[in-house]
Each structure stands twice: as C-alpha cells, then as structure tokens.
Design a protein around this motif. Structure first.
Motif, PDB file in Angstrom:
ATOM      1  N   VAL A  90       0.869  -1.173   0.000  1.00  0.00           N
ATOM      2  CA  VAL A  90       0.000   0.000   0.000  1.00  0.00           C
ATOM      3  C   VAL A  90       0.906   1.222   0.000  1.00  0.00           C
ATOM      4  O   VAL A  90       1.816   1.341   0.829  1.00  0.00           O
ATOM      5  CB  VAL A  90      -0.935   0.017   1.222  1.00  0.00           C
ATOM      6  CG1 VAL A  90      -1.724   1.323   1.268  1.00  0.00           C
ATOM      7  CG2 VAL A  90      -1.888  -1.178   1.177  1.00  0.00           C
ATOM      8  N   THR A  91       0.668   2.114  -0.944  1.00  0.00           N
ATOM      9  CA  THR A  91       1.489   3.310  -1.109  1.00  0.00           C
ATOM     10  C   THR A  91       0.682   4.552  -0.758  1.00  0.00           C
ATOM     11  O   THR A  91      -0.466   4.695  -1.189  1.00  0.00           O
ATOM     12  CB  THR A  91       1.987   3.423  -2.561  1.00  0.00           C
ATOM     13  OG1 THR A  91       2.660   2.214  -2.923  1.00  0.00           O
ATOM     14  CG2 THR A  91       2.934   4.600  -2.724  1.00  0.00           C
ATOM     15  N   VAL A  92       1.289   5.415   0.033  1.00  0.00           N
ATOM     16  CA  VAL A  92       0.688   6.695   0.397  1.00  0.00           C
ATOM     17  C   VAL A  92       1.418   7.804  -0.338  1.00  0.00           C
ATOM     18  O   VAL A  92       2.656   7.841  -0.368  1.00  0.00           O
ATOM     19  CB  VAL A  92       0.773   6.925   1.923  1.00  0.00           C
ATOM     20  CG1 VAL A  92       0.530   8.393   2.270  1.00  0.00           C
ATOM     21  CG2 VAL A  92      -0.234   6.045   2.645  1.00  0.00           C
ATOM     22  N   VAL A  93       0.678   8.703  -0.946  1.00  0.00           N
ATOM     23  CA  VAL A  93       1.236   9.875  -1.624  1.00  0.00           C
ATOM     24  C   VAL A  93       0.595  11.116  -1.004  1.00  0.00           C
ATOM     25  O   VAL A  93      -0.623  11.273  -1.024  1.00  0.00           O
ATOM     26  CB  VAL A  93       0.965   9.843  -3.139  1.00  0.00           C
ATOM     27  CG1 VAL A  93       1.583  11.067  -3.810  1.00  0.00           C
ATOM     28  CG2 VAL A  93       1.500   8.554  -3.752  1.00  0.00           C
TER      29      VAL A  93
ATOM     30  N   ASN B  64       2.993   3.013   9.229  1.00  0.00           N
ATOM     31  CA  ASN B  64       4.300   3.085   8.578  1.00  0.00           C
ATOM     32  C   ASN B  64       4.233   3.879   7.285  1.00  0.00           C
ATOM     33  O   ASN B  64       5.049   4.777   7.047  1.00  0.00           O
ATOM     34  CB  ASN B  64       4.829   1.675   8.299  1.00  0.00           C
ATOM     35  CG  ASN B  64       6.163   1.681   7.598  1.00  0.00           C
ATOM     36  OD1 ASN B  64       6.981   2.574   7.806  1.00  0.00           O
ATOM     37  ND2 ASN B  64       6.401   0.697   6.753  1.00  0.00           N
ATOM     38  N   ALA B  65       3.277   3.564   6.428  1.00  0.00           N
ATOM     39  CA  ALA B  65       3.194   4.258   5.137  1.00  0.00           C
ATOM     40  C   ALA B  65       2.965   5.754   5.329  1.00  0.00           C
ATOM     41  O   ALA B  65       3.591   6.586   4.655  1.00  0.00           O
ATOM     42  CB  ALA B  65       2.074   3.655   4.290  1.00  0.00           C
TER      43      ALA B  65
ATOM     44  N   GLY C 151       5.538   0.603  12.875  1.00  0.00           N
ATOM     45  CA  GLY C 151       4.582   1.630  12.468  1.00  0.00           C
ATOM     46  C   GLY C 151       5.259   2.909  12.041  1.00  0.00           C
ATOM     47  O   GLY C 151       4.784   4.007  12.333  1.00  0.00           O
ATOM     48  N   GLY C 152       6.395   2.766  11.342  1.00  0.00           N
ATOM     49  CA  GLY C 152       7.052   3.927  10.776  1.00  0.00           C
ATOM     50  C   GLY C 152       8.455   4.150  11.287  1.00  0.00           C
ATOM     51  O   GLY C 152       8.896   3.560  12.283  1.00  0.00           O
TER      52      GLY C 152
ATOM     53  N   SER D 198      11.740  -0.693  -3.255  1.00  0.00           N
ATOM     54  CA  SER D 198      12.743   0.203  -2.672  1.00  0.00           C
ATOM     55  C   SER D 198      12.133   1.327  -1.855  1.00  0.00           C
ATOM     56  O   SER D 198      12.815   1.928  -1.024  1.00  0.00           O
ATOM     57  CB  SER D 198      13.613   0.814  -3.780  1.00  0.00           C
ATOM     58  OG  SER D 198      14.546  -0.111  -4.262  1.00  0.00           O
ATOM     59  N   LEU D 199      10.853   1.620  -2.065  1.00  0.00           N
ATOM     60  CA  LEU D 199      10.221   2.681  -1.290  1.00  0.00           C
ATOM     61  C   LEU D 199      10.083   2.286   0.177  1.00  0.00           C
ATOM     62  O   LEU D 199      10.033   3.154   1.051  1.00  0.00           O
ATOM     63  CB  LEU D 199       8.858   3.038  -1.891  1.00  0.00           C
ATOM     64  CG  LEU D 199       8.163   4.285  -1.339  1.00  0.00           C
ATOM     65  CD1 LEU D 199       9.064   5.511  -1.400  1.00  0.00           C
ATOM     66  CD2 LEU D 199       6.857   4.532  -2.078  1.00  0.00           C
ATOM     67  N   SER D 200      10.023   1.003   0.469  1.00  0.00           N
ATOM     68  CA  SER D 200      10.068   0.529   1.855  1.00  0.00           C
ATOM     69  C   SER D 200      11.488   0.490   2.390  1.00  0.00           C
ATOM     70  O   SER D 200      11.721   0.693   3.590  1.00  0.00           O
ATOM     71  CB  SER D 200       9.460  -0.868   1.972  1.00  0.00           C
ATOM     72  OG  SER D 200       8.055  -0.863   1.896  1.00  0.00           O
TER      73      SER D 200
END
Length: 339
Positions: free
Chosen positions: A31-34, A90-91, A252-253, A280-282
């Motif tokens: 899941v990606t957050v922008v 986290n996201a 959680g981040g 790689s975003l993680s």
C-alpha cells in the motif's frame, strides 16, 4: 498547510517464489501513500502482513479513516496517538518524513546525522525454504556474498543448514525458522549451528510462547523479530534474546523505529534491520536504521521482477542507497562502487 492524500494498492510480481515456514509468496502486495502539499510530494510504502491480522483492504481503510486529520496537517507525533503500530502507520509516517525533508530543502541524512552519501552496506540475501538439495544449489549462487539468511522449518533443519554451508562456506549466516521451532530444537541444534559458524538465530519460537528463553543462554545470539514491534515490548522481552530485528512495518514507521533503536541501544541489545518482500520505497527509510545495525536484512527488492525506478541496488550482497530525490533526500553511492 493543506495536503492532498492518495492511497494506492500496488502489486509487484516476484522473480521466483519466496518460501518460508508459514507459506509461499509469488508477489509483493503493498500500500502506497502519496501526500502532496503546494506541489511537493512525499511518498511512503507499507506491506500489510496477515501474520499480524493485516490485509491490503484493512490497511487502506485505516489510512482512509485518517484522511481528514492527515489532509488538515496531522504530524508524525499525531500519528503515534491516532494509529496503532503496524503497516498503515508506517506508510503515513514515511510519507510525512519524505514530505518534510523536501519542504525543508534538506535530506534526512543531515537531519539525523548520517553521511551525505550513504556508503554501501552488506545485506543478507535469502535462501528460501526448499529441499536441502535446492537450498544448497541456491546457496552456491551466493557463495561470494558477505551474508546469507537461511529460511528453515521443522522438517529437517540440520540437513537444510548443512546443504547451505557446504555450498557457501564463506558468508556469515543468519538462520530464520520463522517461529516454527520448539525450545528443544533450539537446544539440540546449538552444536550444529556453532559448527557451521551461524552468526544469528532469528525468532525460533512463536511470539507469545518464547518465555522458555528466559534464562536460556544460547551459543548463537538469538534475535527477536515477531516478539518485538515497538520500544514498550522491550519491557517484557525474555533475556534469552540478545538482538532485536527492527522493521518499519512492525514499528509503524521510521519515527517509532528510531525510538525502538534508541531503547534497544540503552539496554545493550544488538540491532538488526529487516524488511518484508517490498519495493525500494520501503527500503529507503529503513536505511536510516541500518546505518547503526550489526545485521542488515534488506533484500526485499531483490526478489522483485521489477523495482521502482531510482531505488536501491544490490551488487554482490552490498546494498547501495537510492538515487537522490527518490525518498527523503537520501543518496547512495553510485552503482559499481560496492566492491
């Protein structure tokens, strides 16, 4: 400052199946957050994990439930109060770090005292669970890397480990049963693991059933993974653990992971940085924790058929940070400099 939130579910097919004691994975679901504010974009990624009762759907719902607060300007400190530890937080947390660093015109390295250009770091490369013969063949391909992580179960861990060490005599070894062993197996395999020069045994017992490690001295340092999410968990951690595996999805981040790392340091516990199978975003924000970790296991993107453009690279077991501008102002050494 008003923000706009987007929440995306993305899938990354794997090059080959990834097998551990609790199942097989053929794709990474993230899941990606922008977050966007005045044309500046911050991104964060998480991997919902069924082991912790998470799914893509529940994670997206948790993030959407905070849309109003996030778009109105909720901070990373607010997130610690508004969401429990886990993938959703986290996201959001990592997206806020990215947004903040870009708005400040600096990099997270400068903010946290890291080098301007991150040096390559040795990461574990994983030999997945399979027959001893196939695990040996996979290990042969990794015989020259610095560190191998071996996924085992209860079927025949001795044969699995012997096969890997025979084909890869030089690398350091992490053994990961993923909660599948008993205390008797931990004790009975001590001699073999010492003989095979195993450096670390990761979470051999099920979390919640690892009280048997209290007072247990292992010849091989034992790392807590599923048993530790956030700093508060250290209060009840059995003393048989000497290492903790810090994962941003668990904590959680990055904000909570930094707190956990500091608390572990204060208790004299060795730190390890881990990840899920991810893009790689993680991995980029996890490099902040890896900079002060004795063991690094950030090979998630290595399993992908195609990673995000500009992300990390892995050369002969050495992980290079992303291109500048990928996340948080981090910058890795140019490719081809890992040797």
């Amino acid at each position: 400052m008003a923000r706009t939130l987007r929440v995306l579910a993305e899938t990354f097919p794997l090059l080959r199946p990834f097998r551990i004691s609790r199942g097989v994975k053929t794709e990474a679901q993230v899941v990606t957050v922008v977050l966007e504010a005045n044309g500046v974009i911050g991104r964060g990624e998480c991997v919902p994990y069924p082991r912790y009762g998470e799914s893509v759907e529940s994670t997206r719902a948790a993030i959407e439930g905070l849309r109003g607060a996030v778009e109105a300007g909720a901070t990373r400190a607010d997130l610690l109060r508004l969401l429990p530890y886990g993938a959703a937080r986290n996201a959001l947390d990592c997206a806020l770090w990215d947004l903040e660093m870009q708005q400040a015109g600096t990099g997270i390295g400068a903010a946290l005292g890291l080098p301007a250009v991150l040096p390559p770091v040795a990461t574990a490369l994983t030999v997945g669970l399979d027959t001893p013969e196939r695990m040996g063949a996979a290990a042969r391909e990794l015989a020259r890397v610095p560190l191998i992580k071996v996924k085992v179960d209860r079927s025949d861990p001795a044969a699995q480990l012997r096969a890997v060490r025979e084909m890869a005599p030089r690398p350091r070894l992490i053994v990961d049963p993923n909660e599948s062993w008993t205390i008797d197996e931990v004790a009975n395999l001590q001699g073999l693991m010492a003989q095979l020069r195993v450096d670390l045994l990761e979470q051999p017992l099920p979390a919640g059933e690892d009280g048997e490690l209290a007072g247990f001295f292992s010849a091989i340092p034992i790392a807590a993974d599923e048993s530790v999410h956030v700093a508060e968990d250290l209060e009840t951690l059995p003393d048989g653990y000497r290492v903790i595996n810090i994962k941003l999805d668990k904590a959680g981040g990055l904000t909570a992971a930094l707190e956990l790392a500091e608390a572990a340091r204060a208790r004299g516990l060795t730190r390890m940085t881990g990840c899920m199978v991810c893009s790689s975003l993680s991995i980029a924000p996890a490099l902040v924790i890896a900079a002060d970790s004795a063991f690094v296991d950030l090979d998630g993107p290595v399993w992908l058929a195609q990673d995000r453009q500009g992300g990390v690279a892995c050369e002969s077991g050495m992980l290079l940070g992303p291109e500048r501008g990928f996340w948080g102002g981090l910058e890795g050494a140019p490719q081809g400099t890992a040797g």
